[in-house]
Structures are given as structure tokens and as C-alpha cells.
Design a protein around this motif. Structure first.
Motif, PDB file in Angstrom:
ATOM      1  N   ASP A  89       0.849  -1.181   0.021  1.00 24.36           N
ATOM      2  CA  ASP A  89      -0.058   0.209  -0.054  1.00 24.36           C
ATOM      3  C   ASP A  89       0.826   1.302  -0.195  1.00 24.36           C
ATOM      4  OD1 ASP A  89      -2.357  -1.356  -0.171  1.00 24.36           O
ATOM      5  OD2 ASP A  89      -2.174  -1.637   2.165  1.00 24.36           O
ATOM      6  N   SER A  90       2.052   1.247   0.036  1.00 24.96           N
ATOM      7  CA  SER A  90       2.979   2.273   0.000  1.00 24.96           C
ATOM      8  C   SER A  90       2.800   2.968  -1.203  1.00 24.96           C
ATOM      9  CB  SER A  90       4.489   1.722  -0.103  1.00 24.96           C
ATOM     10  OG  SER A  90       5.408   2.886  -0.101  1.00 24.96           O
ATOM     11  N   PRO A  91       2.916   4.305  -0.952  1.00 23.38           N
ATOM     12  CA  PRO A  91       2.684   5.266  -2.214  1.00 23.38           C
ATOM     13  C   PRO A  91       4.114   5.317  -2.960  1.00 23.38           C
ATOM     14  CG  PRO A  91       3.098   6.552  -0.175  1.00 23.38           C
ATOM     15  CD  PRO A  91       2.617   5.074   0.155  1.00 23.38           C
ATOM     16  N   LEU A  92       5.148   4.607  -2.536  1.00 23.38           N
ATOM     17  CA  LEU A  92       6.434   4.710  -3.197  1.00 23.38           C
ATOM     18  C   LEU A  92       6.507   3.530  -4.179  1.00 23.38           C
ATOM     19  CD1 LEU A  92       8.954   5.514  -0.391  1.00 23.38           C
ATOM     20  CD2 LEU A  92       7.787   6.985  -2.101  1.00 23.38           C
ATOM     21  N   LEU A  93       5.449   2.685  -4.287  1.00 21.69           N
ATOM     22  CA  LEU A  93       5.287   1.500  -5.060  1.00 21.69           C
ATOM     23  C   LEU A  93       5.790   1.687  -6.551  1.00 21.69           C
ATOM     24  CD1 LEU A  93       4.503  -1.505  -5.236  1.00 21.69           C
ATOM     25  CD2 LEU A  93       2.136  -0.845  -5.699  1.00 21.69           C
ATOM     26  N   ASN A  94       5.131   2.854  -7.077  1.00 19.05           N
ATOM     27  CA  ASN A  94       5.409   3.239  -8.517  1.00 19.05           C
ATOM     28  C   ASN A  94       6.936   3.472  -8.745  1.00 19.05           C
ATOM     29  OD1 ASN A  94       2.693   2.813  -9.453  1.00 19.05           O
ATOM     30  ND2 ASN A  94       2.217   4.643  -8.812  1.00 19.05           N
ATOM     31  N   LEU A  95       7.716   3.684  -7.864  1.00 22.53           N
ATOM     32  CA  LEU A  95       9.162   3.802  -8.044  1.00 22.53           C
ATOM     33  C   LEU A  95       9.719   2.629  -8.753  1.00 22.53           C
ATOM     34  CD1 LEU A  95      10.492   5.229  -4.758  1.00 22.53           C
ATOM     35  CD2 LEU A  95      10.197   6.446  -6.824  1.00 22.53           C
ATOM     36  N   TYR A  96       9.000   1.458  -8.912  1.00 24.23           N
ATOM     37  CA  TYR A  96       9.504   0.478  -9.646  1.00 24.23           C
ATOM     38  C   TYR A  96       9.452   0.589 -11.201  1.00 24.23           C
ATOM     39  CZ  TYR A  96       9.517  -3.230  -5.947  1.00 24.23           C
ATOM     40  OH  TYR A  96       9.794  -3.967  -4.861  1.00 24.23           O
ATOM     41  N   LEU A  97       8.865   1.546 -11.522  1.00 27.94           N
ATOM     42  CA  LEU A  97       8.559   2.069 -12.919  1.00 27.94           C
ATOM     43  C   LEU A  97      10.004   2.411 -13.422  1.00 27.94           C
ATOM     44  CD1 LEU A  97       4.980   3.470 -12.987  1.00 27.94           C
ATOM     45  CD2 LEU A  97       5.774   1.531 -14.007  1.00 27.94           C
ATOM     46  N   LEU A  98      10.755   3.136 -12.460  1.00 30.68           N
ATOM     47  CA  LEU A  98      11.889   3.836 -12.962  1.00 30.68           C
ATOM     48  C   LEU A  98      12.871   2.648 -13.473  1.00 30.68           C
ATOM     49  CD1 LEU A  98      12.710   6.410 -10.357  1.00 30.68           C
ATOM     50  CD2 LEU A  98      11.846   6.633 -12.454  1.00 30.68           C
ATOM     51  N   VAL A  99      12.879   1.555 -12.677  1.00 32.20           N
ATOM     52  CA  VAL A  99      13.790   0.331 -13.200  1.00 32.20           C
ATOM     53  C   VAL A  99      13.391  -0.154 -14.396  1.00 32.20           C
ATOM     54  CG1 VAL A  99      14.533  -1.768 -12.248  1.00 32.20           C
ATOM     55  CG2 VAL A  99      14.028  -0.079 -10.397  1.00 32.20           C
ATOM     56  N   LEU A 100      11.891  -0.239 -14.574  1.00 32.13           N
ATOM     57  CA  LEU A 100      11.598  -1.184 -15.665  1.00 32.13           C
ATOM     58  C   LEU A 100      11.765  -0.237 -17.052  1.00 32.13           C
ATOM     59  CD1 LEU A 100       8.105  -2.362 -14.497  1.00 32.13           C
ATOM     60  CD2 LEU A 100      10.115  -3.772 -15.033  1.00 32.13           C
TER      61      LEU A 100
END
Length: 356
Positions: free
Chosen positions: A104-115
Motif C-alpha cells: 500500500d506504499s505510495p512509493l510502489l510506482n518507483l519500480y517503474l523507474l527500473v522497468l
């Protein structure tokens, strides 16, 4: 002789320039990640399980990026190095999720940087593996019950809803990367191909020459360079026009293709000059190939505007290590042999003299 044939220009340097560009982009993403983490931490509604560890890990990550990027730890860029950095980034983001609400973390979309960076720089297979790794980490972060991953219908629906943007982003980035690679190959082919003869040009040949020479040295094998000059191009241009001269050059290129093996390389050096490179071939065998080219051109006349046009070629042959001990000497020896053929009456093949 061919200028700059022995230095690091050509395919290798282009690859390194591309990797350095990707590396600079990845460095910017590292700092963007750190900035986003800091902004989240100072926001009024930030929820962090252990603030000291959160800040400590961010500082360590930033210092690691600083040392890795700006203290000269690596001078040569490789795709494995870029891949390792994306894995490090993935691990750091996963740790942040544990500290800030897990799935539920708001930082979850940081994975998009990696992808995004993986899709643009590391290829389809590596990117899909990166996506699979993120999926597994995402499961381990929060979808668990009593120490086991619980995947009931509601959980699966939530998982697919949350993970769909990652899959879609990966797919779109890989499509973009494929289009970029296609455009790069098309531009590279156009820039390294002679438009008239469809042979590689001097720029392309320079990279091939360096690569084949290094392979010959490494395996202790012979390598022969053949330089060819069209004797009749200027008279043909003067008497019949440049269109006839162009047909003459194209005919010489056809003869060279037919006279050489599949493993040999030929190119248009420029103007009325051609060059061929014969790997694993000594001077004696190369002389036979050079003679086939000479005879082929001599017997390949053609009609143009009611006139019969014919030409001959002068050929110089030099072989490593028989006639030279390094690449520069090989180029000089082949060029000297070509000069001797042209000034010795033309329409002949001359082999270089052994080094003194």
C-alpha cells in the motif's frame, strides 16, 4: 593507406558511446529516486516504520551512487554493470516499501523507474526477468498470511489491478526500444554502405580490419590485405560521362563479390579504389584471388550508349605476418604494392616485398 585504422574508432567506440549515454541516464534516475524518497519523507503525511533506518539507508544509497559514479571505480561501461545497478535500485525500492506501508506504499510506482531504464538499455530478455523479479518481490512484500503467500480470488484481483501498470509500461517501453534499435541499425547500415556499389564503405571496413587483425594476432593466423585501383575510371568518365563510370565501378564490385569467399570482406575505399581483406589466408592463396579479380574485370566489358567500355585494375597484396609485423606496416605494404602495380604498367598484381 587507411587512416586511423589501428585506433579505437569504429563499432567498438560507437557501442561505448551508447553505453555511456545510457549510464548517464541511469545516474540521473538514481538521483531522481533519492530526491523522491526525500520529498516523501519530508511530506506532512509520510508514514515511515523506522525513520532512522529509512534516512540511513537513503544516505548509504546516495553515497554508493556518488562513489560508484563519480570516483572512477569503473572506466569501461558494460551492460552487465548497468544491469547490476538496476538490481541494486530494485532492492533499495523494495526495502523502502517495507518501511512505508508495503504493497500500500505510495512509493510502489518507483519500480517503474527500473522497468523504464531496463527496457531502454538492457534488452527484452533482461527486462522481462526484471519484471518477474519485481513481481516476486511485490508478492513477498505484503500478500502473505501466517508466513505463506495467500492468493485467494480477492487478492488475485487486487494484485492484477495494481500490477497491470507495470506490465503495460514494460510492454510499451520494449516496443519503443525495438523501434529505436531498428532505426539505429538502419542508420548504421546506411552510413556504412556505399550507395553506388552496395559494398561497405571505408568507415565500415576500418572496424572490420581492426577486428580481423586482432583475431589474427590472437590466434597466430595469416591475414592478407588486397588493395585494388580501377585503371580506366578517369578515361571512362572523360569519354563517356560519369554515368558510365558509375556502371564500371558497380561492375568491379560485382567481380569482387564473385571472386572472394563468404568469409572475406570487400569494400569501396573511395573514388576508384577498392579493398579486400582475406582472413586465414597467406599471400600465395591471396594472389590467386587477386588474379581472379584482375581477370574478371578485364573480361567484363559492357555496352553503354553504343560504345563498348572495358577497364582493368591494378592490385597490391600484402600479408600479415609475412610482409608486416603490425597493422600499420600491413597497410603501408599493401599500398606500396599497389603503387608498384600502377607504375609498373597497370593491369597486374604485385605482392609486397618481405620486410627488411
Amino acid at each position: 593507406p587507411l587512416p586511423d585504422a589501428g585506433n579505437s574508432t569504429g563499432l567498438f567506440s560507437i557501442e561505448q558511446m551508447e553505453l555511456r549515454g545510457f549510464s548517464r541516464t541511469l545516474a540521473e534516475l538514481h538521483w531522481l529516486l533519492v530526491a523522491l524518497v526525500v520529498l516523501y519523507y519530508v511530506s506532512p503525511h509520510a508514514e515511515v516504520a523506522d525513520p532512522p533506518r529509512f534516512i540511513g539507508a537513503t544516505v548509504v544509497y546516495a553515497l554508493g551512487v556518488l562513489l560508484h559514479r563519480y570516483c572512477g571505480l569503473f572506466r569501461r561501461e558494460t551492460r552487465w554493470r548497468l544491469a547490476a545497478e538496476t538490481w541494486l535500485m530494485t532492492g533499495f525500492i523494495t526495502w523502502l516499501l517495507w518501511q512505508t506501508g508495503k504493497a500500500d506504499s505510495p512509493l510502489l510506482n518507483l519500480y517503474l523507474l527500473v522497468l523504464v531504464i531496463s527496457g531502454l538499455t538492457l534488452g527484452k530478455t533482461t527486462t522481462l526477468l526484471q519484471l518477474a523479479l519485481i513481481f516476486v518481490l511485490y508478492l513477498l512484500v505484503d500478500f502473505r498470511a501466517d508466513g505463506r503467500i495467500a492468493l485467494d480470488a480477492d487478492t488475485l484481483n487486487l494484485l492484477l489491478t495494481r500490477f497491470a501498470p507495470f506490465v503495460l509500461t514494460t510492454y510499451l517501453v520494449m516496443l519503443l526500444a525495438a523501434d529505436m534499435r531498428f532505426s539505429k541499425v538502419a542508420l548504421k547500415t546506411a552510413s556504412e554502405t556505399d550507395e553506388l556499389t552496395r559494398l561497405p564503405n571505408r568507415r565500415a571496413f576500418r572496424g572490420v580490419l581492426k577486428r580481423e587483425y586482432e583475431r589474427a594476432v590472437r590466434h597466430g593466423r595469416a591475414l592478407t590485405l588486397v588493395m585494388i585501383d580501377a585503371d580506366g575510371l578517369k578515361p571512362t568518365n572523360d569519354l563517356h560521362g560519369h554515368a558510365a563510370g558509375d556502371r564500371l565501378l558497380a561492375r568491379i564490385a560485382e567481380v569482387m563479390r564473385g571472386a572472394l569467399r563468404g568469409i572475406d570482406h570487400c569494400a569501396r575505399y573511395g573514388g576508384d579504389e577498392f579493398v579486400a581483406l582475406l582472413p586465414d589466408t597467406d599471400a600465395r592463396a591471396a594472389l590467386d584471388a587477386a588474379e581472379r579479380i584482375r581477370l574478371g574485370v578485364a573480361h567484363s566489358s559492357f555496352d553503354y550508349a553504343g560504345q563498348r567500355i572495358a577497364s582493368t585494375v591494378s592490385v597490391g597484396v600484402a600479408s600479415y605476418p609475412e610482409h608486416a609485423h603490425n597493422l600499420e606496416d600491413l597497410l603501408a605494404a599493401a599500398d606500396a604494392a599497389l603503387y608498384a602495380a600502377k607504375h609498373g604498367g597497370r593491369d597486374r598484381v604485385i605482392c609486397a616485398a618481405p620486410p627488411v
